[in-house]
Motif scaffolding. Structure first.
Motif, PDB file in Angstrom:
ATOM      1  N   ILE A 113       0.824  -1.205   0.000  1.00  0.00           N
ATOM      2  CA  ILE A 113       0.000   0.000   0.000  1.00  0.00           C
ATOM      3  C   ILE A 113       0.863   1.262   0.000  1.00  0.00           C
ATOM      4  CG2 ILE A 113      -0.257   0.203   2.504  1.00  0.00           C
ATOM      5  CD1 ILE A 113      -3.100   0.652  -0.057  1.00  0.00           C
ATOM      6  N   ARG A 114       2.073   1.198   0.569  1.00  0.00           N
ATOM      7  CA  ARG A 114       2.960   2.367   0.563  1.00  0.00           C
ATOM      8  C   ARG A 114       3.326   2.810  -0.847  1.00  0.00           C
ATOM      9  NH1 ARG A 114       7.630   0.681   1.632  1.00  0.00           N
ATOM     10  NH2 ARG A 114       7.059  -1.491   1.910  1.00  0.00           N
ATOM     11  N   ASN A 115       3.314   1.853  -1.765  1.00  0.00           N
ATOM     12  CA  ASN A 115       3.783   2.140  -3.118  1.00  0.00           C
ATOM     13  C   ASN A 115       2.670   2.623  -4.048  1.00  0.00           C
ATOM     14  OD1 ASN A 115       6.451   1.114  -2.445  1.00  0.00           O
ATOM     15  ND2 ASN A 115       5.509  -0.908  -2.484  1.00  0.00           N
ATOM     16  N   VAL A 116       1.443   2.646  -3.540  1.00  0.00           N
ATOM     17  CA  VAL A 116       0.300   3.071  -4.347  1.00  0.00           C
ATOM     18  C   VAL A 116       0.284   4.597  -4.432  1.00  0.00           C
ATOM     19  CG1 VAL A 116      -2.218   3.112  -4.452  1.00  0.00           C
ATOM     20  CG2 VAL A 116      -1.037   1.021  -3.776  1.00  0.00           C
ATOM     21  N   VAL A 117       0.015   5.120  -5.612  1.00  0.00           N
ATOM     22  CA  VAL A 117       0.014   6.568  -5.811  1.00  0.00           C
ATOM     23  C   VAL A 117      -1.102   7.239  -5.023  1.00  0.00           C
ATOM     24  CG1 VAL A 117      -0.455   8.380  -7.508  1.00  0.00           C
ATOM     25  CG2 VAL A 117       1.196   6.580  -8.037  1.00  0.00           C
ATOM     26  N   ASP A 118      -2.302   6.702  -5.089  1.00  0.00           N
ATOM     27  CA  ASP A 118      -3.475   7.292  -4.441  1.00  0.00           C
ATOM     28  C   ASP A 118      -4.063   6.265  -3.478  1.00  0.00           C
ATOM     29  OD1 ASP A 118      -5.884   8.456  -3.714  1.00  0.00           O
ATOM     30  OD2 ASP A 118      -6.337   9.195  -5.726  1.00  0.00           O
ATOM     31  N   ILE A 119      -3.605   6.303  -2.222  1.00  0.00           N
ATOM     32  CA  ILE A 119      -4.023   5.292  -1.246  1.00  0.00           C
ATOM     33  C   ILE A 119      -5.524   5.334  -0.986  1.00  0.00           C
ATOM     34  CG2 ILE A 119      -3.794   4.537   1.155  1.00  0.00           C
ATOM     35  CD1 ILE A 119      -0.830   5.275   0.974  1.00  0.00           C
ATOM     36  N   PRO A 120      -6.143   6.499  -0.772  1.00  0.00           N
ATOM     37  CA  PRO A 120      -7.598   6.508  -0.567  1.00  0.00           C
ATOM     38  C   PRO A 120      -8.368   5.895  -1.733  1.00  0.00           C
ATOM     39  CG  PRO A 120      -6.662   8.586   0.159  1.00  0.00           C
ATOM     40  CD  PRO A 120      -5.568   7.850  -0.546  1.00  0.00           C
ATOM     41  N   ALA A 121      -7.919   6.151  -2.964  1.00  0.00           N
ATOM     42  CA  ALA A 121      -8.591   5.565  -4.135  1.00  0.00           C
ATOM     43  C   ALA A 121      -8.473   4.045  -4.117  1.00  0.00           C
ATOM     44  CB  ALA A 121      -8.006   6.136  -5.426  1.00  0.00           C
ATOM     45  N   ALA A 122      -7.303   3.531  -3.742  1.00  0.00           N
ATOM     46  CA  ALA A 122      -7.130   2.075  -3.673  1.00  0.00           C
ATOM     47  C   ALA A 122      -8.031   1.474  -2.595  1.00  0.00           C
ATOM     48  CB  ALA A 122      -5.667   1.739  -3.391  1.00  0.00           C
ATOM     49  N   LEU A 123      -8.115   2.130  -1.442  1.00  0.00           N
ATOM     50  CA  LEU A 123      -8.971   1.621  -0.370  1.00  0.00           C
ATOM     51  C   LEU A 123     -10.432   1.594  -0.804  1.00  0.00           C
ATOM     52  CD1 LEU A 123      -7.339   3.426   2.690  1.00  0.00           C
ATOM     53  CD2 LEU A 123      -7.182   0.992   2.128  1.00  0.00           C
ATOM     54  N   ARG A 124     -10.851   2.611  -1.549  1.00  0.00           N
ATOM     55  CA  ARG A 124     -12.233   2.617  -2.054  1.00  0.00           C
ATOM     56  C   ARG A 124     -12.456   1.494  -3.049  1.00  0.00           C
ATOM     57  NH1 ARG A 124     -11.201   8.287  -2.068  1.00  0.00           N
ATOM     58  NH2 ARG A 124     -10.804   8.269  -4.320  1.00  0.00           N
ATOM     59  N   GLU A 125     -11.452   1.189  -3.864  1.00  0.00           N
ATOM     60  CA  GLU A 125     -11.563   0.074  -4.802  1.00  0.00           C
ATOM     61  C   GLU A 125     -11.662  -1.258  -4.061  1.00  0.00           C
ATOM     62  OE1 GLU A 125     -11.193  -0.187  -8.823  1.00  0.00           O
ATOM     63  OE2 GLU A 125     -12.685   0.988  -7.720  1.00  0.00           O
ATOM     64  N   PHE A 126     -10.876  -1.416  -3.012  1.00  0.00           N
ATOM     65  CA  PHE A 126     -10.941  -2.645  -2.224  1.00  0.00           C
ATOM     66  C   PHE A 126     -12.345  -2.826  -1.648  1.00  0.00           C
ATOM     67  CE2 PHE A 126      -6.216  -1.790  -1.039  1.00  0.00           C
ATOM     68  CZ  PHE A 126      -5.824  -2.133  -2.321  1.00  0.00           C
ATOM     69  N   ARG A 127     -12.902  -1.722  -1.150  1.00  0.00           N
ATOM     70  CA  ARG A 127     -14.256  -1.786  -0.591  1.00  0.00           C
ATOM     71  C   ARG A 127     -15.285  -2.098  -1.675  1.00  0.00           C
ATOM     72  NH1 ARG A 127     -18.519  -2.530   0.804  1.00  0.00           N
ATOM     73  NH2 ARG A 127     -19.771  -1.683   2.513  1.00  0.00           N
ATOM     74  N   ARG A 128     -15.091  -1.536  -2.856  1.00  0.00           N
ATOM     75  CA  ARG A 128     -16.054  -1.726  -3.956  1.00  0.00           C
ATOM     76  C   ARG A 128     -16.160  -3.182  -4.380  1.00  0.00           C
ATOM     77  NH1 ARG A 128     -15.741  -2.493  -9.236  1.00  0.00           N
ATOM     78  NH2 ARG A 128     -13.466  -2.159  -9.347  1.00  0.00           N
ATOM     79  N   VAL A 129     -15.036  -3.881  -4.477  1.00  0.00           N
ATOM     80  CA  VAL A 129     -15.061  -5.237  -5.025  1.00  0.00           C
ATOM     81  C   VAL A 129     -15.441  -6.291  -3.989  1.00  0.00           C
ATOM     82  CG1 VAL A 129     -13.373  -4.652  -6.813  1.00  0.00           C
ATOM     83  CG2 VAL A 129     -12.582  -5.636  -4.647  1.00  0.00           C
ATOM     84  N   LEU A 130     -15.498  -5.908  -2.722  1.00  0.00           N
ATOM     85  CA  LEU A 130     -15.846  -6.881  -1.681  1.00  0.00           C
ATOM     86  C   LEU A 130     -17.349  -7.129  -1.636  1.00  0.00           C
ATOM     87  CD1 LEU A 130     -13.566  -5.971   1.356  1.00  0.00           C
ATOM     88  CD2 LEU A 130     -13.733  -8.213   0.261  1.00  0.00           C
ATOM     89  N   LYS A 131     -17.704  -8.388  -1.469  1.00  0.00           N
ATOM     90  CA  LYS A 131     -19.101  -8.756  -1.242  1.00  0.00           C
ATOM     91  C   LYS A 131     -19.539  -8.259   0.137  1.00  0.00           C
ATOM     92  CE  LYS A 131     -18.600 -13.138  -3.788  1.00  0.00           C
ATOM     93  NZ  LYS A 131     -18.618 -14.617  -3.647  1.00  0.00           N
ATOM     94  N   PRO A 132     -20.833  -8.088   0.353  1.00  0.00           N
ATOM     95  CA  PRO A 132     -21.309  -7.771   1.709  1.00  0.00           C
ATOM     96  C   PRO A 132     -20.841  -8.831   2.699  1.00  0.00           C
ATOM     97  CG  PRO A 132     -23.061  -7.450   0.110  1.00  0.00           C
ATOM     98  CD  PRO A 132     -21.936  -8.099  -0.632  1.00  0.00           C
ATOM     99  N   GLY A 133     -20.257  -8.376   3.794  1.00  0.00           N
ATOM    100  CA  GLY A 133     -19.698  -9.307   4.765  1.00  0.00           C
ATOM    101  C   GLY A 133     -18.259  -9.694   4.461  1.00  0.00           C
ATOM    102  N   GLY A 134     -17.717  -9.184   3.370  1.00  0.00           N
ATOM    103  CA  GLY A 134     -16.338  -9.492   3.010  1.00  0.00           C
ATOM    104  C   GLY A 134     -15.346  -8.815   3.943  1.00  0.00           C
ATOM    105  N   ARG A 135     -14.120  -9.307   3.946  1.00  0.00           N
ATOM    106  CA  ARG A 135     -13.129  -8.788   4.866  1.00  0.00           C
ATOM    107  C   ARG A 135     -11.863  -8.333   4.144  1.00  0.00           C
ATOM    108  NH1 ARG A 135     -14.078 -14.049   4.614  1.00  0.00           N
ATOM    109  NH2 ARG A 135     -12.478 -15.610   5.116  1.00  0.00           N
ATOM    110  N   PHE A 136     -11.222  -7.366   4.756  1.00  0.00           N
ATOM    111  CA  PHE A 136     -10.041  -6.716   4.193  1.00  0.00           C
ATOM    112  C   PHE A 136      -8.903  -6.805   5.199  1.00  0.00           C
ATOM    113  CE2 PHE A 136      -7.678  -2.577   4.193  1.00  0.00           C
ATOM    114  CZ  PHE A 136      -6.909  -2.814   3.072  1.00  0.00           C
TER     115      PHE A 136
END
Length: 252
Positions: free
Chosen positions: A144-167
């Motif tokens: 995650i340190r190497n990602v240009v836009d960390i908030p955008a990546a976190l939003r993408e992680f949330r987007r692709v997770l099913k309800p009840g999914g874990r990160f």
């Protein structure tokens, strides 16, 4: 790309330049990446990763998305642990997708260990090529340190997770006390770049990696960023006094 400045180690560079330079770092060290992780941490990173898998509690039939997955060690461990459960209880095999923005890292994983049935994709964590609510688990380890836009990546992680999914995000972090941080800094800045030079012939890449850890948000701040991306039940656990931290959250 927005044209804003972002951190590359202790430098501030354009987003485009960071993407290019990060790719260069991992292209340079890909073939010795796993070996360097063992040498830098004395093998302790394997315990951190094992603890991460235990916290995730992989189950038969689940689909993992491992971002910045490099050589695929987290994905392989996840699938293997789910298979242990499947042998006892039955069900469908778990599956894992390994993504990384750097194709050299993916190729290193394939060349060193084979595909093991994993799905490999070259992809940017801020623009994942997957539909909404399609995976059960998202992980990112030391990426995650190497990602240009960390908030955008976190939003993408949330987007692709099913309800009840874990990160789960395992990342180098900040020590619990000033005294511990001073000792860790002395080791990091004086030993790790020199070790990188000896093992990989590339001192500068490991100098960047050490600097990038210092620029990464502290544990509480990063936990707030995960919450802002829409995750619930966010928490973190320090490993080895804060050398690394495991951040977790749920898609609820």
């Amino acid at each position: 790309m927005t044209g804003e400045k972002v951190s590359f180690g202790f430098e501030d560079v354009s987003e485009e330049e960071k993407v290019s330079r990060v790719k260069g770092v991992f292209r340079s060290v890909a073939s010795k990446y796993d070996l360097m992780n063992d040498l830098m941490s004395g093998g302790i990173h394997r315990i951190w990763k094992s603890n991460t898998i235990a916290r995730l509690n992989p189950q038969p039939g689940e689909l993992l998305l491992d971002c910045a997955g490099g050589t695929g060690d987290i994905a392989r461990a996840f699938v293997a642990k789910a298979e242990e459960v499947r042998q006892r209880r039955g069900g469908e095999p778990a599956m894992a997708i390994v993504t990384d923005i750097n194709d050299d890292m993916l190729l290193a994983g394939l060349e060193q260990r084979g595909d093991d049935g994993l799905i490999w994709a070259c992809a940017d964590a801020t623009k994942l090529p997957f539909p909404d609510k399609c995976v059960d688990v998202v992980t990112i380890s030391f990426g995650i340190r190497n990602v240009v836009d960390i908030p955008a990546a976190l939003r993408e992680f949330r987007r692709v997770l099913k309800p009840g999914g874990r990160f789960a995000c395992l990342e180098f972090s900040h020590m619990a006390t000033k005294e511990m941080q001073a000792a860790y800094d002395a080791y990091s800045f004086n030993v790790i770049p020199q070790l990188g030079k000896i093992v990989t012939g590339d001192k500068d890449s490991y100098q960047y990696l050490v600097e990038s850890i210092r620029r990464f948000p502290k544990q509480e701040k990063f936990a707030d960023m995960i919450k802002e991306a829409g995750f619930s039940k966010v928490s973190f656990t320090n490993y080895t006094g804060g050398v690394a931290a495991l951040h977790t959250g749920w898609a609820i």
